[in-house]
Write a protein that holds these residues in place. Structure first.
Motif, PDB file in Angstrom:
ATOM      1  N   LEU A  49       0.824  -1.205   0.000  1.00  0.00           N
ATOM      2  CA  LEU A  49       0.000   0.000   0.000  1.00  0.00           C
ATOM      3  C   LEU A  49       0.862   1.260   0.000  1.00  0.00           C
ATOM      4  CD1 LEU A  49      -2.596   1.603   0.192  1.00  0.00           C
ATOM      5  CD2 LEU A  49      -2.673   1.094   2.653  1.00  0.00           C
ATOM      6  N   SER A  50       1.785   1.359   0.962  1.00  0.00           N
ATOM      7  CA  SER A  50       2.623   2.562   1.037  1.00  0.00           C
ATOM      8  C   SER A  50       3.547   2.677  -0.175  1.00  0.00           C
ATOM      9  CB  SER A  50       3.449   2.559   2.337  1.00  0.00           C
ATOM     10  OG  SER A  50       4.263   1.417   2.436  1.00  0.00           O
ATOM     11  N   SER A  51       4.048   1.549  -0.655  1.00  0.00           N
ATOM     12  CA  SER A  51       4.947   1.572  -1.809  1.00  0.00           C
ATOM     13  C   SER A  51       4.217   2.015  -3.072  1.00  0.00           C
ATOM     14  CB  SER A  51       5.564   0.185  -2.038  1.00  0.00           C
ATOM     15  OG  SER A  51       6.395  -0.171  -0.955  1.00  0.00           O
ATOM     16  N   ALA A  52       2.987   1.542  -3.245  1.00  0.00           N
ATOM     17  CA  ALA A  52       2.208   1.918  -4.427  1.00  0.00           C
ATOM     18  C   ALA A  52       1.964   3.420  -4.461  1.00  0.00           C
ATOM     19  CB  ALA A  52       0.882   1.163  -4.438  1.00  0.00           C
ATOM     20  N   MET A  53       1.686   4.002  -3.297  1.00  0.00           N
ATOM     21  CA  MET A  53       1.454   5.448  -3.231  1.00  0.00           C
ATOM     22  C   MET A  53       2.694   6.228  -3.649  1.00  0.00           C
ATOM     23  SD  MET A  53      -0.720   5.572   0.343  1.00  0.00           S
ATOM     24  CE  MET A  53      -0.787   7.374   0.431  1.00  0.00           C
ATOM     25  N   GLY A  54       3.840   5.832  -3.119  1.00  0.00           N
ATOM     26  CA  GLY A  54       5.078   6.527  -3.443  1.00  0.00           C
ATOM     27  C   GLY A  54       5.525   6.304  -4.876  1.00  0.00           C
ATOM     28  N   THR A  55       5.386   5.066  -5.360  1.00  0.00           N
ATOM     29  CA  THR A  55       5.825   4.737  -6.707  1.00  0.00           C
ATOM     30  C   THR A  55       5.002   5.475  -7.759  1.00  0.00           C
ATOM     31  OG1 THR A  55       6.499   2.541  -5.931  1.00  0.00           O
ATOM     32  CG2 THR A  55       6.327   2.839  -8.298  1.00  0.00           C
ATOM     33  N   THR A  56       3.737   5.765  -7.440  1.00  0.00           N
ATOM     34  CA  THR A  56       2.903   6.537  -8.359  1.00  0.00           C
ATOM     35  C   THR A  56       3.531   7.894  -8.648  1.00  0.00           C
ATOM     36  OG1 THR A  56       0.873   5.467  -7.582  1.00  0.00           O
ATOM     37  CG2 THR A  56       0.630   7.585  -8.695  1.00  0.00           C
ATOM     38  N   ILE A  57       4.003   8.557  -7.599  1.00  0.00           N
ATOM     39  CA  ILE A  57       4.627   9.871  -7.761  1.00  0.00           C
ATOM     40  C   ILE A  57       5.912   9.768  -8.574  1.00  0.00           C
ATOM     41  CG2 ILE A  57       5.644  11.835  -6.551  1.00  0.00           C
ATOM     42  CD1 ILE A  57       2.584  11.518  -6.275  1.00  0.00           C
ATOM     43  N   ALA A  58       6.741   8.786  -8.253  1.00  0.00           N
ATOM     44  CA  ALA A  58       8.004   8.618  -8.976  1.00  0.00           C
ATOM     45  C   ALA A  58       7.743   8.313 -10.453  1.00  0.00           C
ATOM     46  CB  ALA A  58       8.818   7.488  -8.345  1.00  0.00           C
ATOM     47  N   THR A  59       6.731   7.488 -10.731  1.00  0.00           N
ATOM     48  CA  THR A  59       6.393   7.140 -12.117  1.00  0.00           C
ATOM     49  C   THR A  59       5.979   8.382 -12.894  1.00  0.00           C
ATOM     50  OG1 THR A  59       5.644   4.944 -11.406  1.00  0.00           O
ATOM     51  CG2 THR A  59       4.952   5.678 -13.586  1.00  0.00           C
ATOM     52  N   LEU A  60       5.159   9.226 -12.288  1.00  0.00           N
ATOM     53  CA  LEU A  60       4.731  10.463 -12.948  1.00  0.00           C
ATOM     54  C   LEU A  60       5.914  11.388 -13.224  1.00  0.00           C
ATOM     55  CD1 LEU A  60       1.457  11.226 -10.928  1.00  0.00           C
ATOM     56  CD2 LEU A  60       1.626  10.386 -13.288  1.00  0.00           C
ATOM     57  N   GLU A  61       6.846  11.453 -12.275  1.00  0.00           N
ATOM     58  CA  GLU A  61       8.022  12.298 -12.452  1.00  0.00           C
ATOM     59  C   GLU A  61       8.900  11.782 -13.603  1.00  0.00           C
ATOM     60  OE1 GLU A  61       9.317  15.248 -10.899  1.00  0.00           O
ATOM     61  OE2 GLU A  61       7.160  15.323 -10.544  1.00  0.00           O
ATOM     62  N   PHE A  62       9.067  10.474 -13.673  1.00  0.00           N
ATOM     63  CA  PHE A  62       9.881   9.893 -14.741  1.00  0.00           C
ATOM     64  C   PHE A  62       9.186  10.049 -16.094  1.00  0.00           C
ATOM     65  CE2 PHE A  62      12.339   8.284 -11.336  1.00  0.00           C
ATOM     66  CZ  PHE A  62      13.540   7.834 -11.852  1.00  0.00           C
ATOM     67  N   ALA A  63       7.854   9.940 -16.117  1.00  0.00           N
ATOM     68  CA  ALA A  63       7.107  10.145 -17.356  1.00  0.00           C
ATOM     69  C   ALA A  63       7.266  11.584 -17.839  1.00  0.00           C
ATOM     70  CB  ALA A  63       5.632   9.808 -17.138  1.00  0.00           C
ATOM     71  N   GLY A 178      12.744   4.400 -16.127  1.00  0.00           N
ATOM     72  CA  GLY A 178      11.339   4.735 -16.310  1.00  0.00           C
ATOM     73  C   GLY A 178      10.455   3.512 -16.355  1.00  0.00           C
ATOM     74  N   ASN A 179      10.884   2.497 -17.111  1.00  0.00           N
ATOM     75  CA  ASN A 179      10.072   1.280 -17.230  1.00  0.00           C
ATOM     76  C   ASN A 179      10.037   0.508 -15.919  1.00  0.00           C
ATOM     77  OD1 ASN A 179       8.571   0.258 -19.567  1.00  0.00           O
ATOM     78  ND2 ASN A 179       9.605  -1.672 -19.133  1.00  0.00           N
ATOM     79  N   THR A 180      11.120   0.619 -15.146  1.00  0.00           N
ATOM     80  CA  THR A 180      11.143  -0.002 -13.822  1.00  0.00           C
ATOM     81  C   THR A 180      10.024   0.561 -12.951  1.00  0.00           C
ATOM     82  OG1 THR A 180      13.493  -0.558 -13.798  1.00  0.00           O
ATOM     83  CG2 THR A 180      12.472  -0.164 -11.669  1.00  0.00           C
ATOM     84  N   LYS A 181       9.826   1.875 -13.001  1.00  0.00           N
ATOM     85  CA  LYS A 181       8.761   2.496 -12.204  1.00  0.00           C
ATOM     86  C   LYS A 181       7.388   2.013 -12.640  1.00  0.00           C
ATOM     87  CE  LYS A 181      11.695   4.295  -9.830  1.00  0.00           C
ATOM     88  NZ  LYS A 181      11.968   3.515  -8.623  1.00  0.00           N
ATOM     89  N   VAL A 182       7.189   1.875 -13.957  1.00  0.00           N
ATOM     90  CA  VAL A 182       5.907   1.399 -14.470  1.00  0.00           C
ATOM     91  C   VAL A 182       5.627  -0.022 -13.986  1.00  0.00           C
ATOM     92  CG1 VAL A 182       4.645   0.753 -16.565  1.00  0.00           C
ATOM     93  CG2 VAL A 182       5.956   2.873 -16.508  1.00  0.00           C
TER      94      VAL A 182
END
Length: 253
Positions: A49-63, A178-182
């Protein structure tokens, strides 16, 4: 308990920062939940749960930085969902005892790998070019395999993804990151759904830690764009050593 929040939240912030830089944040965040005395299955589920929340932000930044190719990401998502759902369902059938055995084996091996491979998380950005069919195929195989690992257990997935996407799929480091974050986001959400359906998530703790993860990932993604990933390796190793010593002590006791 307040102690759980005091132990988990700062380490989850650190995990988010490290994960956005070079992957491997789960090697800090999951031990944080376990060090707080949370049972293994709840620790894994709440960590999702906590990881998904944080990874969403990182994914958007990398995109936003142009590090994500839409076609490659779409195919990776499908592959990762298949792998992660299988891994998460498998994890629910593993007892607490064997989860600790896995920890005692995997964590020191990962730390040893990072110690022996000084440049494992320190690859410089490269210009992206047109991707070949073999790169797509290798990326899909990696997505399924490490998706299953992330659904089953999790820690190290981001690191292993970057290493294999660069070393095996031969993606430029920016596209690999980037693909790692996705893939990470996909596997986290898929596994989270499985753990939620089986009541293995501490919602309040997970959401609170997720806020810390969001801040850590945002700062980590910003740091990565400026300085690269060199700082990630020593942080991960320090936390792994501390957690391994604690886990071994409890196991022997």
């Amino acid at each position: 308990m307040l102690t759980e929040f005091l132990i988990v939240c700062p380490l989850v912030f650190l995990a988010g920062f490290v994960d956005a830089i070079g992957g491997g944040g789960g090697l800090i965040s999951l031990p944080a939940y376990l060090m707080a005395g949370i049972p293994a299955h709840f620790a894994v589920g709440t960590n999702k749960l906590s990881s998904a929340m944080g990874t969403t932000i990182a994914t958007l930044e990398f995109a936003r930085s142009g590090y994500i190719r839409v076609k490659l990401a779409f195919l990776s998502v499908i592959a990762a969902i298949i792998g992660s759902s299988f891994g998460a369902n498998l994890a629910l059938h593993i007892s607490e005892y064997y989860f600790k055995i896995i920890l005692l084996v995997v964590l020191p091996l990962t730390a040893l790998y990072l110690l022996l491979n000084r440049h494992a998380l320190n690859t410089k950005l490269a210009d992206s070019a047109k991707l070949s069919v073999s790169q797509f195929v290798a990326t899909l195989i990696i997505s399924v395999s490490l998706g299953a690992w992330d659904g089953f257990y999790g820690p190290g997935t981001g690191t292993f993804l970057i290493l294999t996407l660069v070393g095996i799929a031969h993606l430029p480091i920016n596209l690999a990151a980037g693909n790692t974050k996705v893939i990470n986001l996909t596997t986290n959400v898929t596994a989270l759904a499985v753990f939620l359906m089986n009541d293995k998530v501490m919602i309040i703790l997970g959401l609170t830690a997720g806020i810390f993860s969001i801040v850590g990932n945002f700062l980590g993604a910003s740091y990565y764009k400026k300085f690269g990933s060199a700082i990630a390796r020593p942080i991960i190793i320090i936390v792994l050593v501390i957690f391994f010593a604690k886990t071994l002590w409890e196991f022997m006791g």
